[in-house]
Design a protein around this motif. Structure first.
Motif, mmCIF file in Angstrom:
data_model
loop_
_atom_site.group_PDB
_atom_site.id
_atom_site.type_symbol
_atom_site.label_atom_id
_atom_site.label_comp_id
_atom_site.label_asym_id
_atom_site.label_seq_id
_atom_site.Cartn_x
_atom_site.Cartn_y
_atom_site.Cartn_z
ATOM 1 N N PHE A 32 0.824 -1.370 0.078
ATOM 2 C CA PHE A 32 -0.022 0.047 0.087
ATOM 3 C C PHE A 32 0.789 1.241 -0.008
ATOM 4 O O PHE A 32 0.537 2.228 -0.776
ATOM 5 C CB PHE A 32 -1.031 0.131 1.185
ATOM 6 C CG PHE A 32 -2.049 -0.555 1.069
ATOM 7 C CD1 PHE A 32 -3.510 0.253 0.542
ATOM 8 C CD2 PHE A 32 -2.370 -1.946 1.014
ATOM 9 C CE1 PHE A 32 -4.615 -0.344 0.535
ATOM 10 C CE2 PHE A 32 -3.718 -2.393 0.917
ATOM 11 C CZ PHE A 32 -4.938 -1.584 0.476
ATOM 12 N N HIS A 33 1.971 1.291 0.802
ATOM 13 C CA HIS A 33 2.497 2.514 0.888
ATOM 14 C C HIS A 33 3.621 2.650 -0.467
ATOM 15 O O HIS A 33 4.005 3.861 -0.712
ATOM 16 C CB HIS A 33 3.436 2.412 2.419
ATOM 17 C CG HIS A 33 2.557 2.808 3.362
ATOM 18 N ND1 HIS A 33 1.959 4.110 3.614
ATOM 19 C CD2 HIS A 33 1.815 2.123 4.294
ATOM 20 C CE1 HIS A 33 1.127 4.134 4.854
ATOM 21 N NE2 HIS A 33 1.094 3.005 5.107
ATOM 22 N N ASN A 36 1.380 4.137 -2.973
ATOM 23 C CA ASN A 36 0.985 5.561 -2.536
ATOM 24 C C ASN A 36 2.291 6.246 -2.861
ATOM 25 O O ASN A 36 2.215 7.436 -3.335
ATOM 26 C CB ASN A 36 0.826 5.600 -1.192
ATOM 27 C CG ASN A 36 0.101 6.929 -0.618
ATOM 28 O OD1 ASN A 36 -0.462 7.830 -1.521
ATOM 29 N ND2 ASN A 36 0.372 7.476 0.373
ATOM 30 N N ASN A 37 3.504 5.748 -2.670
ATOM 31 C CA ASN A 37 4.732 6.695 -3.067
ATOM 32 C C ASN A 37 4.967 6.774 -4.586
ATOM 33 O O ASN A 37 5.347 7.770 -4.945
ATOM 34 C CB ASN A 37 6.005 5.819 -2.397
ATOM 35 C CG ASN A 37 6.079 6.063 -1.003
ATOM 36 O OD1 ASN A 37 5.527 7.091 -0.447
ATOM 37 N ND2 ASN A 37 6.800 5.426 -0.294
ATOM 38 N N PRO A 40 0.990 9.146 -5.854
ATOM 39 C CA PRO A 40 0.320 10.023 -4.884
ATOM 40 C C PRO A 40 -0.867 10.329 -5.434
ATOM 41 O O PRO A 40 -1.714 10.850 -4.660
ATOM 42 C CB PRO A 40 1.442 10.747 -4.611
ATOM 43 C CG PRO A 40 2.221 10.809 -5.623
ATOM 44 C CD PRO A 40 2.336 9.492 -6.298
ATOM 45 N N LEU A 43 -4.215 8.806 -4.220
ATOM 46 C CA LEU A 43 -4.832 9.191 -2.726
ATOM 47 C C LEU A 43 -5.437 10.861 -3.037
ATOM 48 O O LEU A 43 -6.552 10.965 -2.481
ATOM 49 C CB LEU A 43 -3.552 9.218 -1.683
ATOM 50 C CG LEU A 43 -4.129 9.835 -0.402
ATOM 51 C CD1 LEU A 43 -5.139 8.747 0.209
ATOM 52 C CD2 LEU A 43 -2.785 9.672 0.533
ATOM 53 N N LYS A 44 -4.705 11.708 -3.781
ATOM 54 C CA LYS A 44 -5.441 12.972 -3.907
ATOM 55 C C LYS A 44 -6.661 12.716 -4.746
ATOM 56 O O LYS A 44 -7.491 13.607 -4.402
ATOM 57 C CB LYS A 44 -4.368 13.775 -4.691
ATOM 58 C CG LYS A 44 -4.620 15.310 -4.424
ATOM 59 C CD LYS A 44 -3.009 15.960 -4.847
ATOM 60 C CE LYS A 44 -3.136 17.405 -4.418
ATOM 61 N NZ LYS A 44 -3.703 17.641 -2.952
ATOM 62 N N GLU A 89 -4.873 12.793 4.423
ATOM 63 C CA GLU A 89 -4.250 11.262 4.561
ATOM 64 C C GLU A 89 -5.013 10.554 5.608
ATOM 65 O O GLU A 89 -5.007 9.295 5.569
ATOM 66 C CB GLU A 89 -2.944 11.155 4.381
ATOM 67 C CG GLU A 89 -2.716 9.782 3.818
ATOM 68 C CD GLU A 89 -0.982 9.716 3.810
ATOM 69 O OE1 GLU A 89 -0.651 8.526 3.713
ATOM 70 O OE2 GLU A 89 -0.468 10.650 3.597
ATOM 71 N N SER A 92 -8.317 8.990 4.896
ATOM 72 C CA SER A 92 -8.430 8.352 3.894
ATOM 73 C C SER A 92 -8.842 6.727 4.183
ATOM 74 O O SER A 92 -9.410 6.018 3.254
ATOM 75 C CB SER A 92 -7.278 8.250 3.010
ATOM 76 O OG SER A 92 -6.130 7.614 3.671
ATOM 77 N N ILE A 94 -6.794 4.347 4.955
ATOM 78 C CA ILE A 94 -5.572 3.552 4.435
ATOM 79 C C ILE A 94 -5.363 2.405 5.409
ATOM 80 O O ILE A 94 -5.189 1.221 5.387
ATOM 81 C CB ILE A 94 -4.237 3.957 4.078
ATOM 82 C CG1 ILE A 94 -4.550 4.747 2.973
ATOM 83 C CG2 ILE A 94 -3.234 3.113 3.617
ATOM 84 C CD1 ILE A 94 -3.408 5.685 2.155
#
Length: 183
Positions: A32-33, A36-37, A40, A43-44, A89, A92, A94
């Motif tokens: 997940f991270h 997200n990296n 991005p 997520l936005k 965030e 969100s 997550i």
């Protein structure tokens, strides 16, 4: 090596599946991270969707004239020219998706079923989280005293409760069965 794996799995199943849960959690968390990296903007986009849907529901269905605008850390909700809520965030969900996906991948049998249950569960959690944002903004406007309780207690327990309930239903139908040498 395979015989050692089977022996440990059969003699200490609770420890074994605890270890499986830990490894699965680490893999899901890292996935997940990492996503997200690398992306991005996903997520936005989701935070913008939460802000826009909150604005739409409260504007058209409840007749509260709020505005949602994209800001650096997410989506800002304005009411009467005052910034009242920032959907960022931490809103969100997550962590919910990571825990749910970990439970599914660690304890549900079959890769197709794991993917199906994960996708359906995450969609439900996304919708519930969006509902949480809508109700939280409404409470912040109408009765700010109860905002903390609504946002941090009530909906948090409801979301985690749904997470566990939906996982448990699927686990009872399609989950792993623990067996020891005594059985």
């Amino acid at each position: 090596m395979l015989s050692l794996y089977r022996k440990f799995k059969n003699t200490n199943p609770y420890i074994f599946y605890g270890f499986v849960f830990f490894l699965t959690f680490w893999l899901v968390y890292a996935t997940f991270h990492t996503l997200n990296n690398f992306f991005p903007e996903l997520l936005k986009l989701y935070l913008d969707f939460m802000g826009a849907s909150t604005q739409w529901v409260l504007w058209y269905l409840v007749a509260l004239k709020i505005e949602a605008h994209q800001i650096f850390s997410g989506s800002g909700i304005w009411y009467k020219n005052n910034l009242i809520v920032v959907i960022n965030e931490s809103c969100s969900g997550i962590n919910l998706y990571i825990i749910f996906t970990t439970l599914v991948f660690a304890f549900i049998k079959g890769w197709g079923r794991k993917l199906l249950v994960s996708v359906i569960g995450i969609i439900y959690l996304l919708l519930l989280n969006d509902f949480r944002a809508i109700i939280s903004v409404w409470v912040k406007i109408k009765s700010p005293t109860y905002y903390y309780f609504t946002h941090e207690v009530l909906f948090l327990y409801l979301l985690y409760g749904f997470l566990v309930y939906y996982w448990y239903i699927n686990f009872k139908k399609h989950g792993i069965k623990l067996k020891t040498n005594n059985e």
